[in-house]
Write a protein that holds these residues in place. Sequence first.
Motif, PDB file in Angstrom:
ATOM      1  N   HIS A 168     -10.298 -23.983 -19.812  1.00 42.08           N
ATOM      2  CA  HIS A 168     -10.005 -22.954 -18.744  1.00 42.08           C
ATOM      3  C   HIS A 168     -10.648 -21.414 -19.360  1.00 42.08           C
ATOM      4  O   HIS A 168     -10.299 -21.423 -20.650  1.00 42.08           O
ATOM      5  CB  HIS A 168      -8.401 -22.755 -18.281  1.00 42.08           C
ATOM      6  N   THR A 169     -11.142 -20.826 -18.553  1.00 40.85           N
ATOM      7  CA  THR A 169     -11.612 -19.457 -19.178  1.00 40.85           C
ATOM      8  C   THR A 169     -10.488 -18.633 -19.975  1.00 40.85           C
ATOM      9  O   THR A 169     -10.756 -17.944 -20.817  1.00 40.85           O
ATOM     10  CB  THR A 169     -12.350 -18.692 -18.389  1.00 40.85           C
ATOM     11  N   ALA A 170      -9.391 -18.661 -19.243  1.00 42.63           N
ATOM     12  CA  ALA A 170      -8.253 -17.878 -19.684  1.00 42.63           C
ATOM     13  C   ALA A 170      -7.875 -18.258 -21.142  1.00 42.63           C
ATOM     14  O   ALA A 170      -7.361 -17.373 -21.940  1.00 42.63           O
ATOM     15  CB  ALA A 170      -6.911 -17.976 -18.977  1.00 42.63           C
ATOM     16  N   GLN A 171      -7.925 -19.603 -21.324  1.00 45.07           N
ATOM     17  CA  GLN A 171      -7.527 -20.169 -22.684  1.00 45.07           C
ATOM     18  C   GLN A 171      -8.594 -19.392 -23.603  1.00 45.07           C
ATOM     19  O   GLN A 171      -8.139 -19.168 -24.727  1.00 45.07           O
ATOM     20  CB  GLN A 171      -7.440 -21.766 -22.886  1.00 45.07           C
ATOM     21  N   ALA A 172      -9.996 -19.734 -23.523  1.00 41.13           N
ATOM     22  CA  ALA A 172     -10.982 -19.274 -24.453  1.00 41.13           C
ATOM     23  C   ALA A 172     -10.813 -17.729 -24.727  1.00 41.13           C
ATOM     24  O   ALA A 172     -10.935 -17.345 -25.761  1.00 41.13           O
ATOM     25  CB  ALA A 172     -12.418 -19.460 -24.032  1.00 41.13           C
ATOM     26  N   VAL A 173     -10.446 -16.968 -23.546  1.00 36.51           N
ATOM     27  CA  VAL A 173     -10.272 -15.576 -23.980  1.00 36.51           C
ATOM     28  C   VAL A 173      -9.106 -15.310 -24.782  1.00 36.51           C
ATOM     29  O   VAL A 173      -9.250 -14.515 -25.975  1.00 36.51           O
ATOM     30  CB  VAL A 173     -10.376 -14.780 -22.480  1.00 36.51           C
ATOM     31  N   ALA A 174      -8.196 -15.956 -24.449  1.00 35.42           N
ATOM     32  CA  ALA A 174      -6.992 -15.758 -25.496  1.00 35.42           C
ATOM     33  C   ALA A 174      -7.043 -16.085 -26.579  1.00 35.42           C
ATOM     34  O   ALA A 174      -6.814 -15.444 -27.674  1.00 35.42           O
ATOM     35  CB  ALA A 174      -5.864 -16.521 -24.863  1.00 35.42           C
ATOM     36  N   ALA A 175      -7.856 -17.382 -26.772  1.00 40.60           N
ATOM     37  CA  ALA A 175      -8.033 -17.731 -28.287  1.00 40.60           C
ATOM     38  C   ALA A 175      -9.116 -16.833 -29.093  1.00 40.60           C
ATOM     39  O   ALA A 175      -8.910 -16.732 -30.313  1.00 40.60           O
ATOM     40  CB  ALA A 175      -8.600 -19.071 -28.313  1.00 40.60           C
ATOM     41  N   ALA A 176      -9.947 -16.428 -28.479  1.00 40.03           N
ATOM     42  CA  ALA A 176     -10.947 -15.318 -29.195  1.00 40.03           C
ATOM     43  C   ALA A 176     -10.354 -14.163 -29.483  1.00 40.03           C
ATOM     44  O   ALA A 176     -10.505 -13.658 -30.372  1.00 40.03           O
ATOM     45  CB  ALA A 176     -11.960 -14.974 -27.953  1.00 40.03           C
ATOM     46  N   ARG A 177      -9.468 -13.483 -28.486  1.00 46.01           N
ATOM     47  CA  ARG A 177      -8.769 -12.355 -29.093  1.00 46.01           C
ATOM     48  C   ARG A 177      -7.713 -12.713 -30.348  1.00 46.01           C
ATOM     49  O   ARG A 177      -7.461 -11.809 -31.045  1.00 46.01           O
ATOM     50  CB  ARG A 177      -7.842 -11.828 -27.718  1.00 46.01           C
ATOM     51  N   ALA A 178      -6.976 -13.861 -29.915  1.00 47.93           N
ATOM     52  CA  ALA A 178      -6.066 -14.173 -31.191  1.00 47.93           C
ATOM     53  C   ALA A 178      -6.913 -14.325 -32.539  1.00 47.93           C
ATOM     54  O   ALA A 178      -6.083 -14.012 -33.584  1.00 47.93           O
ATOM     55  CB  ALA A 178      -5.333 -15.477 -30.938  1.00 47.93           C
ATOM     56  N   ALA A 179      -8.058 -14.416 -32.661  1.00 50.61           N
ATOM     57  CA  ALA A 179      -9.075 -14.555 -33.798  1.00 50.61           C
ATOM     58  C   ALA A 179      -9.278 -13.199 -34.142  1.00 50.61           C
ATOM     59  O   ALA A 179     -10.176 -12.991 -35.196  1.00 50.61           O
ATOM     60  CB  ALA A 179     -10.127 -15.453 -33.567  1.00 50.61           C
ATOM     61  N   GLY A 180      -9.162 -12.236 -33.381  1.00 52.57           N
ATOM     62  CA  GLY A 180      -9.555 -10.956 -33.613  1.00 52.57           C
ATOM     63  C   GLY A 180     -10.785 -10.511 -33.167  1.00 52.57           C
ATOM     64  O   GLY A 180     -11.085  -9.323 -33.473  1.00 52.57           O
ATOM     65  N   LEU A 181     -11.436 -11.085 -32.113  1.00 54.10           N
ATOM     66  CA  LEU A 181     -12.561 -10.890 -31.621  1.00 54.10           C
ATOM     67  C   LEU A 181     -12.471 -10.256 -30.103  1.00 54.10           C
ATOM     68  O   LEU A 181     -11.268 -10.484 -29.639  1.00 54.10           O
ATOM     69  CB  LEU A 181     -13.319 -12.080 -31.134  1.00 54.10           C
ATOM     70  N   ASP A 182     -13.217  -9.034 -29.792  1.00 50.95           N
ATOM     71  CA  ASP A 182     -13.210  -8.571 -28.637  1.00 50.95           C
ATOM     72  C   ASP A 182     -14.098  -9.124 -27.737  1.00 50.95           C
ATOM     73  O   ASP A 182     -15.369  -9.652 -27.712  1.00 50.95           O
ATOM     74  CB  ASP A 182     -13.755  -6.999 -28.746  1.00 50.95           C
ATOM     75  N   VAL A 183     -13.582  -9.659 -26.502  1.00 51.40           N
ATOM     76  CA  VAL A 183     -14.507 -10.335 -25.385  1.00 51.40           C
ATOM     77  C   VAL A 183     -15.126  -9.259 -24.508  1.00 51.40           C
ATOM     78  O   VAL A 183     -14.355  -8.461 -23.962  1.00 51.40           O
ATOM     79  CB  VAL A 183     -13.396 -11.445 -24.412  1.00 51.40           C
ATOM     80  N   VAL A 184     -16.205  -9.023 -24.714  1.00 56.52           N
ATOM     81  CA  VAL A 184     -17.064  -8.108 -23.970  1.00 56.52           C
ATOM     82  C   VAL A 184     -17.942  -8.576 -22.489  1.00 56.52           C
ATOM     83  O   VAL A 184     -18.354  -7.917 -21.993  1.00 56.52           O
ATOM     84  CB  VAL A 184     -18.053  -7.404 -24.800  1.00 56.52           C
ATOM     85  N   ARG A 185     -17.843  -9.935 -22.405  1.00 51.43           N
ATOM     86  CA  ARG A 185     -18.512 -10.667 -21.292  1.00 51.43           C
ATOM     87  C   ARG A 185     -18.080 -11.804 -20.903  1.00 51.43           C
ATOM     88  O   ARG A 185     -17.793 -12.721 -21.748  1.00 51.43           O
ATOM     89  CB  ARG A 185     -20.002 -10.411 -21.586  1.00 51.43           C
ATOM     90  N   LEU A 186     -17.823 -12.147 -19.694  1.00 50.24           N
ATOM     91  CA  LEU A 186     -17.271 -13.533 -19.247  1.00 50.24           C
ATOM     92  C   LEU A 186     -17.813 -13.642 -17.854  1.00 50.24           C
ATOM     93  O   LEU A 186     -17.495 -13.051 -17.027  1.00 50.24           O
ATOM     94  CB  LEU A 186     -15.767 -13.564 -19.241  1.00 50.24           C
ATOM     95  N   GLU A 187     -18.605 -14.785 -17.679  1.00 48.62           N
ATOM     96  CA  GLU A 187     -18.980 -15.201 -16.184  1.00 48.62           C
ATOM     97  C   GLU A 187     -18.792 -16.403 -15.964  1.00 48.62           C
ATOM     98  O   GLU A 187     -18.995 -17.433 -17.061  1.00 48.62           O
ATOM     99  CB  GLU A 187     -20.772 -14.952 -16.450  1.00 48.62           C
ATOM    100  N   ARG A 188     -18.757 -16.840 -14.901  1.00 47.31           N
ATOM    101  CA  ARG A 188     -18.470 -18.416 -14.547  1.00 47.31           C
ATOM    102  C   ARG A 188     -19.589 -18.826 -13.544  1.00 47.31           C
ATOM    103  O   ARG A 188     -20.068 -18.107 -12.444  1.00 47.31           O
ATOM    104  CB  ARG A 188     -17.146 -18.494 -13.769  1.00 47.31           C
ATOM    105  N   ALA A 189     -19.726 -20.138 -13.231  1.00 46.88           N
ATOM    106  CA  ALA A 189     -20.544 -20.690 -12.256  1.00 46.88           C
ATOM    107  C   ALA A 189     -20.063 -22.224 -11.822  1.00 46.88           C
ATOM    108  O   ALA A 189     -19.717 -22.871 -12.926  1.00 46.88           O
ATOM    109  CB  ALA A 189     -22.008 -20.691 -13.002  1.00 46.88           C
ATOM    110  N   THR A 190     -20.096 -22.698 -10.715  1.00 47.13           N
ATOM    111  CA  THR A 190     -19.896 -24.098 -10.326  1.00 47.13           C
ATOM    112  C   THR A 190     -21.294 -24.545  -9.785  1.00 47.13           C
ATOM    113  O   THR A 190     -21.870 -23.919  -8.873  1.00 47.13           O
ATOM    114  CB  THR A 190     -19.077 -23.793  -9.227  1.00 47.13           C
ATOM    115  N   LEU A 191     -21.725 -25.285 -10.422  1.00 48.15           N
ATOM    116  CA  LEU A 191     -23.306 -26.038 -10.160  1.00 48.15           C
ATOM    117  C   LEU A 191     -23.374 -27.393  -9.646  1.00 48.15           C
ATOM    118  O   LEU A 191     -22.531 -28.319  -9.942  1.00 48.15           O
ATOM    119  CB  LEU A 191     -23.897 -25.916 -11.459  1.00 48.15           C
TER     120      LEU A 191
END
Length: 260
Positions: A168-191
Amino acid sequence: MAERSAAELIAEATAAPVDGWGFGWLDGRATEERPPWGYARQVADRMATAGAALDIDTGGGEVLAEVPQPPALLVATEAWPPNVGVARRTLRRVGGRVVQVGPGSRLPFRDAAFDLVTSRHPVDTGWAEVARVLRPGGCYLSQQIGAGTMRELSEAVLGPLPPPATRHTAQAVAAARAAGLDVVRLERATLRAVFHDIGAVVWFLRKVVWTVPDFDVDRYRPQLERLHTRIRAEGVFVAHSRRFLIEAVRPTTRDASGSA
């Protein structure tokens, strides 16, 4: 021309090679929409201004091989042994070096070694390791597989499945922030993905192993034959892949652990 049987199509797909991360074998047999953000183009643009870049889970090196202006230092990692040799041959023409790693292992690079880290469809993102090898101000750009991707195909083989627990995207964002990174862009697509014959399905399942993790032609032959009959009746089998693009930056004002 007589229609080919399920057995013939399955045997052909079982014998076809699945090394690397190209999907040319499916030409004329399956199609999949591409995400609107143009990942390969974005990687090429970032590589043109990078001094040192790392591509994680490079597959056969297909994305990097198309980079017109590679950086002075270009390194890729790959954990699946059949892909390592393919990637090394592919990336010679752009001056890239491929390092074989173990699944989930620590990246064999010093701290703050790269100003750009990329990854297309990583098996699992080691966010702490990404943060560690990025220089302050450096960027991680990744196209990832989203939750429930190809669920229709998984359920055609395995039967009804519970809701997806991972990717899930929320999991990726949380993990990135927990590692000290700033998430500056997030886009989703169903194909939309369309399979025209059961051979295309079998080859895809052999290559994209997480769709049916224990896939084996003999084990699932009854399900494959039923799906063959369905494709013959309906003309195609349609599933949907889910992708997201995430861009994260290591801040210049604190270290990768988030400390001031």
